[in-house]
Design a protein around this motif. Sequence first.
Motif, PDB file in Angstrom:
ATOM      1  N   PRO A  54      16.221 -16.142  14.459  1.00  0.00           N
ATOM      2  CA  PRO A  54      17.327 -16.893  14.997  1.00  0.00           C
ATOM      3  C   PRO A  54      18.763 -17.717  14.077  1.00  0.00           C
ATOM      4  O   PRO A  54      17.978 -17.812  12.637  1.00  0.00           O
ATOM      5  CB  PRO A  54      16.768 -18.546  15.451  1.00  0.00           C
ATOM      6  CG  PRO A  54      15.480 -17.773  15.719  1.00  0.00           C
ATOM      7  CD  PRO A  54      14.711 -16.547  14.470  1.00  0.00           C
ATOM      8  N   VAL A  55      19.714 -16.885  13.930  1.00  0.00           N
ATOM      9  CA  VAL A  55      19.971 -17.322  12.922  1.00  0.00           C
ATOM     10  C   VAL A  55      21.205 -19.063  12.703  1.00  0.00           C
ATOM     11  O   VAL A  55      21.363 -19.197  13.740  1.00  0.00           O
ATOM     12  CB  VAL A  55      21.668 -16.239  13.027  1.00  0.00           C
ATOM     13  CG1 VAL A  55      21.771 -14.773  13.409  1.00  0.00           C
ATOM     14  CG2 VAL A  55      22.545 -17.196  14.912  1.00  0.00           C
ATOM     15  N   SER A  56      21.777 -19.218  11.350  1.00  0.00           N
ATOM     16  CA  SER A  56      22.043 -20.716  11.077  1.00  0.00           C
ATOM     17  C   SER A  56      22.864 -21.012  10.692  1.00  0.00           C
ATOM     18  O   SER A  56      23.214 -21.281   9.390  1.00  0.00           O
ATOM     19  CB  SER A  56      20.722 -21.123  10.433  1.00  0.00           C
ATOM     20  OG  SER A  56      19.455 -20.649   9.707  1.00  0.00           O
ATOM     21  N   GLY A  57      23.824 -19.692  10.741  1.00  0.00           N
ATOM     22  CA  GLY A  57      25.552 -19.632   9.980  1.00  0.00           C
ATOM     23  C   GLY A  57      26.033 -20.570   9.947  1.00  0.00           C
ATOM     24  O   GLY A  57      26.405 -21.228  11.054  1.00  0.00           O
TER      25      GLY A  57
ATOM     26  N   TYR B 150      22.772 -20.093   1.903  1.00  0.00           N
ATOM     27  CA  TYR B 150      22.695 -19.043   2.883  1.00  0.00           C
ATOM     28  C   TYR B 150      22.438 -17.273   2.241  1.00  0.00           C
ATOM     29  O   TYR B 150      22.641 -17.057   1.220  1.00  0.00           O
ATOM     30  CB  TYR B 150      23.751 -18.882   3.528  1.00  0.00           C
ATOM     31  CG  TYR B 150      24.938 -20.085   4.346  1.00  0.00           C
ATOM     32  CD1 TYR B 150      24.212 -20.489   5.634  1.00  0.00           C
ATOM     33  CD2 TYR B 150      24.927 -21.620   3.179  1.00  0.00           C
ATOM     34  CE1 TYR B 150      24.978 -21.132   5.972  1.00  0.00           C
ATOM     35  CE2 TYR B 150      25.415 -22.970   4.225  1.00  0.00           C
ATOM     36  CZ  TYR B 150      24.686 -22.820   5.594  1.00  0.00           C
ATOM     37  OH  TYR B 150      25.724 -23.835   5.953  1.00  0.00           O
ATOM     38  N   GLU B 151      21.207 -16.962   3.578  1.00  0.00           N
ATOM     39  CA  GLU B 151      21.093 -15.689   3.193  1.00  0.00           C
ATOM     40  C   GLU B 151      22.088 -14.893   4.320  1.00  0.00           C
ATOM     41  O   GLU B 151      22.281 -15.595   5.770  1.00  0.00           O
ATOM     42  CB  GLU B 151      19.103 -15.193   3.159  1.00  0.00           C
ATOM     43  CG  GLU B 151      19.183 -13.805   3.416  1.00  0.00           C
ATOM     44  CD  GLU B 151      17.892 -14.035   3.287  1.00  0.00           C
ATOM     45  OE1 GLU B 151      17.206 -14.871   2.918  1.00  0.00           O
ATOM     46  OE2 GLU B 151      17.645 -12.834   3.980  1.00  0.00           O
ATOM     47  N   ALA B 152      22.547 -13.739   4.282  1.00  0.00           N
ATOM     48  CA  ALA B 152      23.128 -12.953   5.154  1.00  0.00           C
ATOM     49  C   ALA B 152      23.151 -11.418   5.178  1.00  0.00           C
ATOM     50  O   ALA B 152      22.105 -10.773   4.227  1.00  0.00           O
ATOM     51  CB  ALA B 152      24.527 -13.230   4.857  1.00  0.00           C
TER      52      ALA B 152
ATOM     53  N   TRP C 291      20.955 -17.238   7.378  1.00  0.00           N
ATOM     54  CA  TRP C 291      20.400 -17.955   7.783  1.00  0.00           C
ATOM     55  C   TRP C 291      20.803 -19.097   6.803  1.00  0.00           C
ATOM     56  O   TRP C 291      20.691 -19.169   5.099  1.00  0.00           O
ATOM     57  CB  TRP C 291      19.132 -17.342   7.361  1.00  0.00           C
ATOM     58  CG  TRP C 291      19.183 -16.429   8.873  1.00  0.00           C
ATOM     59  CD1 TRP C 291      18.375 -16.467   9.741  1.00  0.00           C
ATOM     60  CD2 TRP C 291      19.289 -15.118   8.661  1.00  0.00           C
ATOM     61  NE1 TRP C 291      18.170 -15.124  10.459  1.00  0.00           N
ATOM     62  CE2 TRP C 291      18.685 -14.662  10.365  1.00  0.00           C
ATOM     63  CE3 TRP C 291      19.610 -14.019   7.794  1.00  0.00           C
ATOM     64  CZ2 TRP C 291      19.313 -12.485  10.134  1.00  0.00           C
ATOM     65  CZ3 TRP C 291      20.404 -12.716   7.927  1.00  0.00           C
ATOM     66  CH2 TRP C 291      20.073 -12.003   9.161  1.00  0.00           C
TER      67      TRP C 291
ATOM     68  N   PHE D  24      15.075 -10.350   6.893  1.00  0.00           N
ATOM     69  CA  PHE D  24      16.025 -11.293   6.578  1.00  0.00           C
ATOM     70  C   PHE D  24      15.094 -12.550   7.128  1.00  0.00           C
ATOM     71  O   PHE D  24      14.309 -13.169   8.167  1.00  0.00           O
ATOM     72  CB  PHE D  24      16.948 -11.288   6.449  1.00  0.00           C
ATOM     73  CG  PHE D  24      18.429 -10.175   6.749  1.00  0.00           C
ATOM     74  CD1 PHE D  24      18.065  -9.854   6.017  1.00  0.00           C
ATOM     75  CD2 PHE D  24      18.068  -9.013   7.402  1.00  0.00           C
ATOM     76  CE1 PHE D  24      19.286  -9.412   5.568  1.00  0.00           C
ATOM     77  CE2 PHE D  24      18.483  -7.753   7.353  1.00  0.00           C
ATOM     78  CZ  PHE D  24      19.158  -8.120   5.948  1.00  0.00           C
ATOM     79  N   ALA D  25      15.334 -13.648   6.072  1.00  0.00           N
ATOM     80  CA  ALA D  25      15.130 -15.238   5.908  1.00  0.00           C
ATOM     81  C   ALA D  25      13.415 -15.171   5.827  1.00  0.00           C
ATOM     82  O   ALA D  25      12.657 -14.944   5.214  1.00  0.00           O
ATOM     83  CB  ALA D  25      15.869 -15.698   7.170  1.00  0.00           C
TER      84      ALA D  25
ATOM     85  N   ARG E 288      11.851 -11.859   6.022  1.00  0.00           N
ATOM     86  CA  ARG E 288      11.051 -11.313   5.078  1.00  0.00           C
ATOM     87  C   ARG E 288      10.373 -12.289   4.058  1.00  0.00           C
ATOM     88  O   ARG E 288       8.885 -11.859   3.752  1.00  0.00           O
ATOM     89  CB  ARG E 288      12.135 -11.905   4.296  1.00  0.00           C
ATOM     90  CG  ARG E 288      12.614 -11.165   2.639  1.00  0.00           C
ATOM     91  CD  ARG E 288      14.543 -11.280   1.617  1.00  0.00           C
ATOM     92  NE  ARG E 288      14.852 -12.641   2.166  1.00  0.00           N
ATOM     93  CZ  ARG E 288      14.102 -13.590   1.513  1.00  0.00           C
ATOM     94  NH1 ARG E 288      13.356 -13.571   0.648  1.00  0.00           N
ATOM     95  NH2 ARG E 288      14.973 -15.058   1.720  1.00  0.00           N
TER      96      ARG E 288
END
Lengths: 82, 82, 151, 151
Positions: free
Chosen positions: B78-81, D54-56, D127, B9-10, B13
């Motif tokens: 590292p998540v950033s939601g 935002y990507e999830a 993200w 992811f992110a 990816r």
Amino acid sequence: MITIEVLLFAAAREAAGAGSIRVELPDDATVGDAFAHLRVAHPALGPVLGASRAAVDEEFAPPSRSLSNGDTMAVLPPVSGG
Amino acid sequence: MITIEVLLFAAAREAAGAGSIRVELPDDATVGDAFAHLRVAHPALGPVLGASRAAVDEEFAPPSRSLSNGDTMAVLPPVSGG
Amino acid sequence: MEPFGVTAEPLDVQALAAFIADSGAGAIVTFLGVSRESSNDANQVERPVETLWYEAYGPMALRKLREIGAETTSRFDIRGVACWHRTGEVAIGEASVAIAVSAPHRGDAFDACRFVIEQIKTSLPVWKRERFADGEEWVEGYGGEAGSARA
Amino acid sequence: MEPFGVTAEPLDVQALAAFIADSGAGAIVTFLGVSRESSNDANQVERPVETLWYEAYGPMALRKLREIGAETTSRFDIRGVACWHRTGEVAIGEASVAIAVSAPHRGDAFDACRFVIEQIKTSLPVWKRERFADGEEWVEGYGGEAGSARA
């Protein structure tokens, strides 16, 4: 002598049986003097007066605050908004 | 040997240039072993792997977690939601 | 619309939130005070509430809401604050007070919104009356606040 | 409606608040995380944001939201909690996350709502990517949380 308007809310309004009353006081009267006068003139107000704050000109006012002719003083029982 | 699917992811990816890759590992491989394998097989993933957590079966998984044939392991930078 | 007010109409917190939205705000926090189906009486016994009303000293309440808004703006890094209080009969499940705050960061938005409701609880001239199956009473309230003197 | 979700559509916090309304709740607190017109880059320089996405990891994000909801319900005296996160492009001023909590008392409603957003910030697999006039980047995020190990 000065004349002030006293606004009564919630439990104070119910105890007095009126939302507003006119009160005559000596020239140099304070908020504390007005409360003392109300206790004598309206005995039913006694208990709620002891727990209430005053407002003059829509602002909380301490017992030492001087009153002038034509002032509006409100008797505010403990508030419970929100 | 077991085969696992690795989801990326992110930043992971982008570094790998793919959202998922298949990886073959020894029978007793752990999440930590899978990360070590990815570092060698995909050097561009190195920096982001060092900051990433893993998930297996959609739950965060520590490096000691054992992998089984057919597992899906996700690399989570590292998540950033929020 | 006005950011502060006292009204006998149902409150619209969504409208308040839209009013204080700001392109520099990263967080919007809203608070609704809702009338509950039961309440503790003076002896802390839970009793079902049938109806409830709010009485306000309207002009002073509006002035106080504006003061609270100014104080909140000075204490916290926020972009906007709005608050309305309802008066008259309020049905169970309806809101008696609605607050919306926007801020660059979530900490300030939460803290400022909380500050507004705490100030309202202690200093807004509004009184709640509840009617139960066996009678009605004024809800016991807050009598004083730091810095104010009782007359 | 579902109390927890991940969606590419605009969020409706009012619908979440209506969903968690409860006749025993005296307080409803909502939180909206809103995309801002500027952001600090890695060197803490404020730069205007043009677009953001935002990507999830969708299935895990939904599972995590439900876990956070269960954890919040076990930690606080609340009646309901709902939370949705948005994915894809989010315009400036639109919400990326919406939370609603109802509780008998305001303290729990505020604390629980705050708890939900803090958990999301540290553990939701989502993200954010921001595009500026001179480039774009993944926003620096939270790498770990108490109890989790880095692989």
